[in-house]
Each structure stands twice: as C-alpha cells, then as structure tokens.
Design an enzyme around this catalytic site. Structure first.
Site, mmCIF file in Angstrom:
data_model
loop_
_atom_site.group_PDB
_atom_site.id
_atom_site.type_symbol
_atom_site.label_atom_id
_atom_site.label_comp_id
_atom_site.label_asym_id
_atom_site.label_seq_id
_atom_site.Cartn_x
_atom_site.Cartn_y
_atom_site.Cartn_z
ATOM 1 N N LYS A 155 -17.496 -5.809 7.348
ATOM 2 C CA LYS A 155 -16.481 -6.787 6.969
ATOM 3 C C LYS A 155 -15.696 -7.302 8.163
ATOM 4 O O LYS A 155 -14.776 -8.091 8.020
ATOM 5 C CB LYS A 155 -15.522 -6.177 5.939
ATOM 6 N N SER A 176 -3.029 -7.764 2.834
ATOM 7 C CA SER A 176 -3.287 -7.583 4.271
ATOM 8 C C SER A 176 -3.646 -8.910 4.931
ATOM 9 O O SER A 176 -3.191 -9.208 6.035
ATOM 10 C CB SER A 176 -4.431 -6.587 4.471
ATOM 11 N N HIS A 224 0.836 -1.203 0.000
ATOM 12 C CA HIS A 224 0.000 0.000 0.000
ATOM 13 C C HIS A 224 0.872 1.256 0.000
ATOM 14 O O HIS A 224 0.619 2.201 -0.733
ATOM 15 C CB HIS A 224 -0.897 0.025 1.248
ATOM 16 N N ARG A 229 -2.144 -5.907 -8.666
ATOM 17 C CA ARG A 229 -1.058 -6.851 -8.468
ATOM 18 C C ARG A 229 -1.226 -8.111 -9.296
ATOM 19 O O ARG A 229 -0.284 -8.678 -9.796
ATOM 20 C CB ARG A 229 -0.986 -7.272 -6.999
#
Lengths: 159, 159, 159, 159, 159, 159
Positions: free
Chosen positions: B43, B130, B19, B92
């Site tokens: 979430k 993450s 990030h 990515r």
C-alpha cells in the site's frame, strides 16, 4: 480491570434468531450478559413485557452467563443500578447504523463511563427484524428458522 | 470464561487521536489489548512499519494493558498465534461500515472463533482519518489536536 | 452584514455541466463567486491547471459575478487571502456526502469563520462526474450535453 | 443582485441547540433569516404552534436579522409571499440527506426560482434531534446542553 | 426456458409516474406483467383497493401485456397461484435499497424459485413517492406531471 | 415481444461465486445470457483477458444458454452489435448501488433502448468481491467456497 457487565437492551417484540445470535456472541466477550427488555409501553408492542421476557428466557436457557430482565426509564440509569458498563447492540444495515449511533452518542452524553459495543450478526440474519417476522406470520408465512422455537409457539398461540 | 485478548489491527499511517480514542475505549472492555500494525508494504505507506509502531508505542505509554506489535499475513493467523479472539475496529461513517463488514465477514469465514467488535470514537473524531491528516499537513495546515504529540513531531521531521 | 464572497473549489478535470449548474445557482445566492481550480499536481490530472481554468472561464463568460482562479495549498488559507468566507460544494450522492462532510469539518477546524454551503445540482446531473465523462469519452462515447461546449472541444483536441 | 431572503422551515417540536446552530450560521450568509414554524397539525406535535414559535423567538433574541414566523400550506407559496428565495436546511446524517433531497427537488419543481441551501451543524449536534430530546426528557434524563434554556424550562413546565 | 411472468407488487396509494415508468420498462423485459395492488388494509391507505386498481388500469390501458390485479396474503403465495416467478421493484434511493433487500431476501426464503429484479426509474422520478404526492396535493400544490392524468382527477375528486 | 438478450459485463478479475450466483439467476430470467469480460487494460488486471474469459467459461459450462465473450470500448456499442438490450448487474451493498446507478444512467443516456436490471446475490455472497478474494489469497488464506474450483486452481498456478 474489573470485568465489565454487558447489557443487551431492546424491545424483542418478539425476539428473533438474529437477537439470539448476538446474545451468544456477547457471551464469548463478556463474563455476564443481561438481556434487558424495555417497557416501551408507548410503542404499543404486540407482546407484553412479561411475554417477551419469558420468550427470551426460554431461548437462552442453556447459556448460564445470560440473565433476562426488564427495565423502564433511561437505559443508562438502569445500567448504573446493575453496575453494568457495556451496551451490546447488533448492527445489520445502514439504517441501523445511524439510529444506533444517535442512541449511543446520547447515552455516552448521559453517562461517559458507558461504552456501546456493536456486533455483527451472522449474515443469514442481516435482513431479519421483529417487524418483518410479525408481518410474514400475520400473512400466513412460515417463520420457522427465523425465531427461536418458543417464539414460534407463542406466535401461533397469539395468532 | 477465559477473558478474551483483543487485537486492534490497522495501518496507522500515521496514528491519529481517533485511533487513540478507540484504543483507550478498548482498554475499558478487555484486559489485554494488542495494537497490531499491518505490514501492508504494497500500500506504499508514508511511514515505515517501525516508525508507525514507535509512534503508537509512545502515544499509549501510560496504558499498561496495551502492547504494540506488527504483523504480516492474515490477521486471523496472527490472532491464533497470539491466542486473541476479539478484533477491535472503530466505526465512524457509512463508508467504514461497508468495508468493515466485508472484512469482518471474511475473517469470520476464515476463523469462526474470532469476533469483530465495533466501537464508536468520540464525535470530535468522526471525520478524522490518517489520509486527511497527511493531506492537511502536506498543504501546510496544523494537525495539532488531530494526532498524538509524538506523531506531530514525526510529521515535522519527515516533512 | 458584509455580503460574503463565495469560493467554489475543485479539480474540474474537466468541468462538467453539473459543475456549471452549481456555479449558476451560487450566483443567485452570493454577490461574488470565485471558481478556484486546485493545483492537485499529485493527483495526476488529465488537463493542466491552466487548461482547466481556461475551460471554466469560457463556460462562465456570461456570468459577470463569477471569476476563475487557481490555488495551491490549503483552501482556507486561499480564502483568507481572498477575504472569502463561504465554500460552495455540490452534493449529488451519499458518497459525496461523507467526503464533503469530512472536508467541511476539517476546514471548519482550520478556520472557524469559514462556512461550507451545499447545493443540489439539477437531478439530470445527479450521477455525472468528471471521471465518468473522461471514461465515456475515452471509449468513444459522446459527451455532448454532459460538458460545456468548450470542454467538448478540448477533449477532442486532447483525445 | 438583490440579496436573497432566507427561510429556515421546520417543525421545531421543540427547537434544539442543533437548530439554533444552523440559524446562527445562516445569519452569517444571508442578510435576513426567517425561521418559519410549520403548522403541521396532522403530525400531532407535542408543543402548539405558538409555543414553538415563542421558544425559538426567545432563543434567537440576540440575533437582530432573525425573525420567527409560522406558516401553513406549501412552503414555496409562503416564500413567494415573503419574497424569499433561499431555503435553509441542516444536514446531519445520511437519512436526512435523502429526505431533504426529495423535498428540495419537489420544491424546485413547484418553483424553480427557489434554491435549497444545506448547512452542516457543529459535529456536537450531528446526532441530535427533537424526537430524541423528547424521549430522553420523558425518561427522566437531562437535556441540558441539548436545547436552549427556554426550551428546557418549557419541557419542565409541560412535563 | 419458459418465459417468466413478472409481478410488480405495491400499494400504489396513489400510483405515480415513477410507478408507470417502471411498468413500461418491465414490459420491455418480460412478456407478461401483472401489476398487483396489495390489500394492506392495516396501513390505512388513502384510496380503496378498487380505486387504486382502477387508477393503474386507466394509466396502463395502452400496454396490452400488462394486467392489473389485487392480492392479499403473502406475495409469494399469490405468485405461485399466478405461476409468476419474477418480482419487479423500482430502486430509487438508498433507503429503498435496504427495505427492498430485506423484503427480497425474505421472499427468497419463503420461495426459492422467485427472483426479485430491480429496475431504475428515470432520474426525473428519483425522489418521487406516493406520500410526497399526497402531501403536496393536500397543501394545494400541483401534482401535474408527477402522476398519471387519471390519478390527478381522482385526487381532485377525493380532495 | 422479442425476448431480450442479456449481457452481464464485468472485470471478473477473477470471477467469484458471487458472480456465478448472478449468472445462474440471470439464466432463469432471460433466454440468452452473455457474460462479457471487459478489456480494462488500463485497470492493470491480475489475470489477462483470455484467462478471465477461460475461468468463467469453465465455471458456466453446464449452463447451455450462457456464452462468454470479451469486449472493449463502450458497453452499449458492444450490446448493439450483439442485439442485446438488457444489462445484468449484481447489487450487494450501498457502495455498489451508487456506482451502478451512475453507470446505468450514463448507459441509458448513451442508448435509451438498453435497460439495466439489478439482481441480488445470495446473502452468503453479500460481502464477496474479486479484490477481497485476491487479498485473502495473497496473504495465504483459503478461498475455497468463495470462487469456482477452476479459479482456485488458476490462483494457485499464478501465485
């Protein structure tokens, strides 16, 4: 921060409405956009370098911050000469994705100061490519709406 | 052309060096970058909204054009309030690609003036996420080099 | 060169004929293969760790170089304890590919001496997964031919 | 179990550091590794079969378990002659994945005893290919760090 | 509803058992199936248009609802002449997917009344292609089981 | 040939204009189309089975060959009861592709007489999904144009 100059490199053989869509989006992001037509003479293009440059120039006439140029050699060297630091590329599909990443990583390796920026064309152009345009045209199909008008005329002249 | 304000939205639960890599690249492209942490309370994030905001703020302290903020509701509404017109996203892998395109097309539909810009992180971070960071940490592995120092400390405090 | 010990890690919830296919292929490549069932208690597995271990053990009984074990914590730490240096993984589809690469790069980062080796199952098992087996079984479909006999029996007992 | 002999087949036109990375990983897995340069005369390679063989041989000189050879005809027939049963292939990207699986399934069909083993190169080489190396070199870019030194010299001699 | 006529277009250079598999599936869906061999003279096919047509005709002899034809020009124009409204295509892999979607969207643009229908071949043919068949045959490998018998004979005659 | 009955199975939680687009295309291909809403009570749907059935029924009212039904258990068992032999599925993106193939191969295994047919929605719906619709709606965004009117009303009532 000095505002970066952006270069949109490509073969544009011929330019399509998908390319034009990306150019217009780039003008909203960067104060100066150079469309750089590559002299990939080894790829045996259908249109000459000058024809391709002229077709784009006609199509972008009303965008004052866009200039059209040609280049040969490494893109990063051309960009250094132009004091440009941003490469614009359109991403339409997975197959683009891998090729574009390969090129972007190589360019980054050749010059760390240059950043590749990927834009998404309108979904209407997701599956539009120069080669498909040429194939459809060569088989007698209409390419109206797929390419700028100037390109349609050029195709008809060349056909 | 007014120079566009860029927003880098995300969960950042926690922020990673991938990030941070994208944030720094964005500062080279746009004069003002807002990192906008989303309040995705549904979430069930590991870190609170404020913890995530604080971790990023510490990590970007030496980038004066970066601010960190939180938001809830639609991203495009937040951006309108902030007079921002550019969404920054890192790409990515292929799986990113499809999700990001889905979101970008939806955002474009909700507000045509907003443009998504995709950047490529350093290849060292290609496969960093993450959730992988949290998994490795929870299993006792070192995440040094994968996350900013401040995040490593937070993980240790929370662990 | 000391011959490397190979570990085939996974949830095996339950093991399928695709897993078995990979195990057999691994025995042709490496002198010792450890099937390592992960104690992913947070993933809420359908079968207990011991049930999964037992189902594999029954299925691989006639392969003398295969042992079945369980582990918790980081895979690379388990492998160090076992003096193993090769991770075996099956690759069936694109979605596997990205996940597996993410994990393999993370494991390589955690321990540079450990190498991931990807094998391709028989094409009959290309689209076979533990979750699909469970879904078909739960809806009343036959999973005969998709899982080892011992697993079929376990499913029927548990159902 | 007799320890299997591994073959790493390819065009190697020219060999890159990505190829070398895979070769070194293979030496950690199998006691004998044969790098087999294919005589794909129909593909119009840039370097002759002997040049390619020589470039690899120089690059792998310090790996005693690696030999370099050339072959024509079917890979599986060559492997039978060499009593080899393992094919080594590097997997970098999705596009590799599909091509490699197609080849591996065909080879398996031609000889069931032969197993394909896929290794992942260092992420620094994820997007490195022989054709990209040649393109960069032909445009005047530096390929230092992308290919073994012996290859860099050969490129300069040939250029 | 008038029952639609389906066209299965392709190069079929040569036809494989994967193509035959798709043809048979199509006969279960649509009352009339036309296999339409494209006169892609620019693609430099290995077999002539008439040879390809004849090979398919022999392979589908026992399917009374299948006819074999050749065409040049745009597929959609050919279909209009034939009063056909369904294009049959086989989908084997991701790379197919993108190419097929590009073609399907272009055809839909050229004629909105024409619908592309994608079928999945037997998994045994997932990675089978005409070019791979030719490569294996040219290197001396057996293509038995990969192509209809009539094609195998033609390959041997031509070889 | 008896004309096949087609089933379009799904969660439709809620139905979108992308689903509707596929239904209409299916009516051009097959004389009878059953939209079969799955009782995936374990997936914790937002709308009840009856709500979902009703929303589709309203949206397809003017297509006389379409009926809407619900089912539980295996799709292939439901189809046998309905004397249906064709499964209709929409393919939008790569991630769909792999999941759909997995399901289709499993269904084929469970009943060889059942064929899956994949259709491509209008490109305007390429990136549209039920979950994205719900997310946008829950954040206060307009879903007008993304779902049938009856669904928009239901969302507002439920919100």
């Amino acid at each position: 921060m000095r505002q970066p100059v952006a270069v949109y490199p490509g073969s544009f053989d011929p330019p399509t409405n998908g390319h034009l869509d990306i150019i217009v989006r780039a003008t909203h992001l960067f104060p100066k956009v150079i469309v750089a037509v590559t002299d990939n003479s080894n790829k045996n293009p259908t249109f000459t370098l000058q024809e391709r440059k002229k077709m784009i120039a006609e199509a972008v006439r009303r965008y004052p911050t866009v200039t059209v140029d040609t280049f040969s050699g490494l893109l990063v060297d051309y960009m250094t000469r132009k004091k440009a630091s941003v490469i614009i590329r359109g991403l339409r599909a997975i197959s683009d994705f891998e090729y574009e990443f390969e090129m972007a990583l190589m360019n980054r390796r050749l010059n760390k100061r240059i950043e590749a920026v990927f834009l998404m064309p309108d979904e209407a152009y997701t599956y539009l490519s120069s080669s498909l345009v040429k194939e459809v045209f060569s088989l007698g199909g209409s390419v109206s709406g797929l390419v700028p008008e100037s390109v349609e005329k050029s195709l008809k002249r060349s056909g």
